[in-house]
Design an enzyme around this catalytic site. Structure first.
Site, PDB file in Angstrom:
ATOM      1  N   ASN A   1       0.880  -1.304   0.258  1.00  0.00           N
ATOM      2  CA  ASN A   1       0.087  -0.074  -0.090  1.00  0.00           C
ATOM      3  C   ASN A   1       0.832   1.151   0.114  1.00  0.00           C
ATOM      4  O   ASN A   1       1.360   1.551   0.964  1.00  0.00           O
ATOM      5  CB  ASN A   1      -0.844   0.033   1.308  1.00  0.00           C
ATOM      6  CG  ASN A   1      -1.730   1.129   1.397  1.00  0.00           C
ATOM      7  OD1 ASN A   1      -1.869   1.949   0.450  1.00  0.00           O
ATOM      8  ND2 ASN A   1      -2.408   1.399   2.296  1.00  0.00           N
TER       9      ASN A   1
ATOM     10  N   LYS B   1       0.150   4.350  -0.234  1.00  0.00           N
ATOM     11  CA  LYS B   1      -0.488   5.470   0.124  1.00  0.00           C
ATOM     12  C   LYS B   1      -0.194   6.715  -0.745  1.00  0.00           C
ATOM     13  O   LYS B   1      -0.309   6.391  -1.882  1.00  0.00           O
ATOM     14  CB  LYS B   1      -0.142   5.526   1.605  1.00  0.00           C
ATOM     15  CG  LYS B   1      -0.099   4.269   2.423  1.00  0.00           C
ATOM     16  CD  LYS B   1      -0.208   4.529   3.982  1.00  0.00           C
ATOM     17  CE  LYS B   1      -0.191   3.284   4.656  1.00  0.00           C
ATOM     18  NZ  LYS B   1      -0.171   3.337   5.971  1.00  0.00           N
TER      19      LYS B   1
ATOM     20  N   HIS C   1      -9.772   0.983   4.567  1.00  0.00           N
ATOM     21  CA  HIS C   1      -8.511   1.405   5.218  1.00  0.00           C
ATOM     22  C   HIS C   1      -8.743   2.244   6.361  1.00  0.00           C
ATOM     23  O   HIS C   1      -9.405   2.985   6.415  1.00  0.00           O
ATOM     24  CB  HIS C   1      -7.247   1.871   4.201  1.00  0.00           C
ATOM     25  CG  HIS C   1      -5.988   1.838   4.972  1.00  0.00           C
ATOM     26  ND1 HIS C   1      -5.477   2.947   5.731  1.00  0.00           N
ATOM     27  CD2 HIS C   1      -5.170   0.974   4.605  1.00  0.00           C
ATOM     28  CE1 HIS C   1      -4.255   2.397   6.075  1.00  0.00           C
ATOM     29  NE2 HIS C   1      -4.008   1.594   5.344  1.00  0.00           N
TER      30      HIS C   1
ATOM     31  N   GLU D   1      -7.020   4.612   7.407  1.00  0.00           N
ATOM     32  CA  GLU D   1      -6.947   6.167   7.435  1.00  0.00           C
ATOM     33  C   GLU D   1      -8.085   6.702   6.429  1.00  0.00           C
ATOM     34  O   GLU D   1      -8.417   7.731   6.770  1.00  0.00           O
ATOM     35  CB  GLU D   1      -5.481   6.204   6.382  1.00  0.00           C
ATOM     36  CG  GLU D   1      -4.356   6.037   7.219  1.00  0.00           C
ATOM     37  CD  GLU D   1      -3.189   5.610   6.490  1.00  0.00           C
ATOM     38  OE1 GLU D   1      -3.112   5.595   5.287  1.00  0.00           O
ATOM     39  OE2 GLU D   1      -2.349   4.925   7.242  1.00  0.00           O
TER      40      GLU D   1
ATOM     41  N   GLU E   1      -5.920  -5.027  10.295  1.00  0.00           N
ATOM     42  CA  GLU E   1      -4.655  -3.957  10.703  1.00  0.00           C
ATOM     43  C   GLU E   1      -5.161  -3.357  11.873  1.00  0.00           C
ATOM     44  O   GLU E   1      -5.915  -2.416  11.668  1.00  0.00           O
ATOM     45  CB  GLU E   1      -4.676  -3.040   9.459  1.00  0.00           C
ATOM     46  CG  GLU E   1      -4.329  -3.584   8.033  1.00  0.00           C
ATOM     47  CD  GLU E   1      -3.850  -2.528   7.178  1.00  0.00           C
ATOM     48  OE1 GLU E   1      -2.427  -2.899   6.774  1.00  0.00           O
ATOM     49  OE2 GLU E   1      -4.491  -1.636   6.685  1.00  0.00           O
TER      50      GLU E   1
ATOM     51  N   GLY F   1       1.989   2.409  10.702  1.00  0.00           N
ATOM     52  CA  GLY F   1       2.910   3.410  10.569  1.00  0.00           C
ATOM     53  C   GLY F   1       3.539   3.690  11.955  1.00  0.00           C
ATOM     54  O   GLY F   1       4.114   4.787  11.988  1.00  0.00           O
TER      55      GLY F   1
ATOM     56  N   SER G   1       2.976  -2.104  10.346  1.00  0.00           N
ATOM     57  CA  SER G   1       4.466  -2.217  10.555  1.00  0.00           C
ATOM     58  C   SER G   1       5.028  -3.607  10.443  1.00  0.00           C
ATOM     59  O   SER G   1       5.935  -3.997  10.893  1.00  0.00           O
ATOM     60  CB  SER G   1       4.718  -1.754  12.002  1.00  0.00           C
ATOM     61  OG  SER G   1       4.339  -0.150  12.289  1.00  0.00           O
TER      62      SER G   1
END
Ligand code: PGA
Length: 248
Positions: free
Chosen positions: A10, A12, A94, A96, A165, A171, A211
């Site tokens: 991904n 991003k 996701h 985010e 996730e 991250g 991560s």
């Protein structure tokens, strides 16, 4: 069993043509384990470019899409457009998108339904926040998020990959331990057996994301219910090849 390991990168909102050239050169150089399905999640504006330089063996995913085919939705892209430029996948839900852009379970489900109807494959993301984990709500949250997807997916599970996730691991450099990830994957499978079907529970691939690096991928990959990864930061780096090859 016999679930094919599937690793998604991904990207991003990162990269430009030059960096995409480098990432693609690294992937071509590999060598990538041919038993692993690889998909890269590309910023929308570079989907066609990435598709044009990637080998056909590597899937291309958009990182989001809208829930209808076309119309007055300024700034959005549709599954039809994603397909039109040759990409076969979309990442939806996701964290985010959920936290920064306020996407709720219901909207994620509408997007998943339309993407599947349009013939895209979907990586559907779920996962709890740190606060939710600390309140012992991990299962409640991931079951709720998955439940919202059931009617959207219907009998189309063959075209869906679930990505677990944990938000606190994305991250942050804080990976879930293999045991923490395995536990959630196993309970998701149990939940799917009860709420979808035994066949879905057995066949759906569940990626871990948060991560993942070359240093922790092997141990995670060895867990029986982890069928791949969704990789953010490390998917931009040469070590992505090692993550793809983590089951070797
Ligand atoms: P990360 O991101 O690997 O950088 O933690 C994972 C993701 O958001 O899919």
């Amino acid at each position: 069993m016999g679930r094919k390991f599937v690793v998604g990168g991904n990207w991003k909102m990162n990269g430009d043509k030059k960096q995409i050239d480098e990432i693609v050169a690294n992937l071509k150089n590999g060598p990538l384990d041919s038993n692993v399905e690889v998909v890269v999640g590309v910023p929308a504006i570079y989907l066609a470019y990435a598709k044009s330089i990637l080998p056909d063996t590597i899937g291309v995913a958009a990182q989001n899409c809208w829930k209808v085919a076309k119309g007055a939705f300024t700034g959005e892209i549709s599954p039809a457009m994603i397909k039109d430029v040759g990409a076969g996948w979309v990442i939806l839900g996701h964290s985010e998108r959920r936290t920064i852009f306020g996407e709720k379970d219901e909207l994620v489900a509408e997007k998943v339904a339309h993407a599947l109807e349009s013939g895209l494959k979907v990586i559907a993301c779920i996962g709890e926040t740190l606060e939710e984990r600390e309140a012992n709500k991990t299962e409640e949250v991931v079951f709720r998020q998955t439940k919202a997807l059931l009617p959207a997916i219907g009998n189309n599970w063959a075209n869906v990959v679930l990505a677990y996730e944990p938000v606190w691991a994305i991250g942050t450099g804080k990976t879930a331990t293999p045991q923490q990830a395995q536990d959630v994957h196993a309970s998701l499978r149990k939940w799917l057996a009860a709420n979808a079907s035994a066949d879905v529970a057995d066949s759906v691939r569940i990626q871990y994301g948060g991560s993942v690096t070359a240093a922790n991928a092997k141990e995670l990959a060895a867990c029986p219910d982890i069928d791949g990864f969704l990789v953010g930061g490390a998917s931009l780096k040469p070590e992505f090849v090692n993550i793809v090859n983590a089951t070797q």
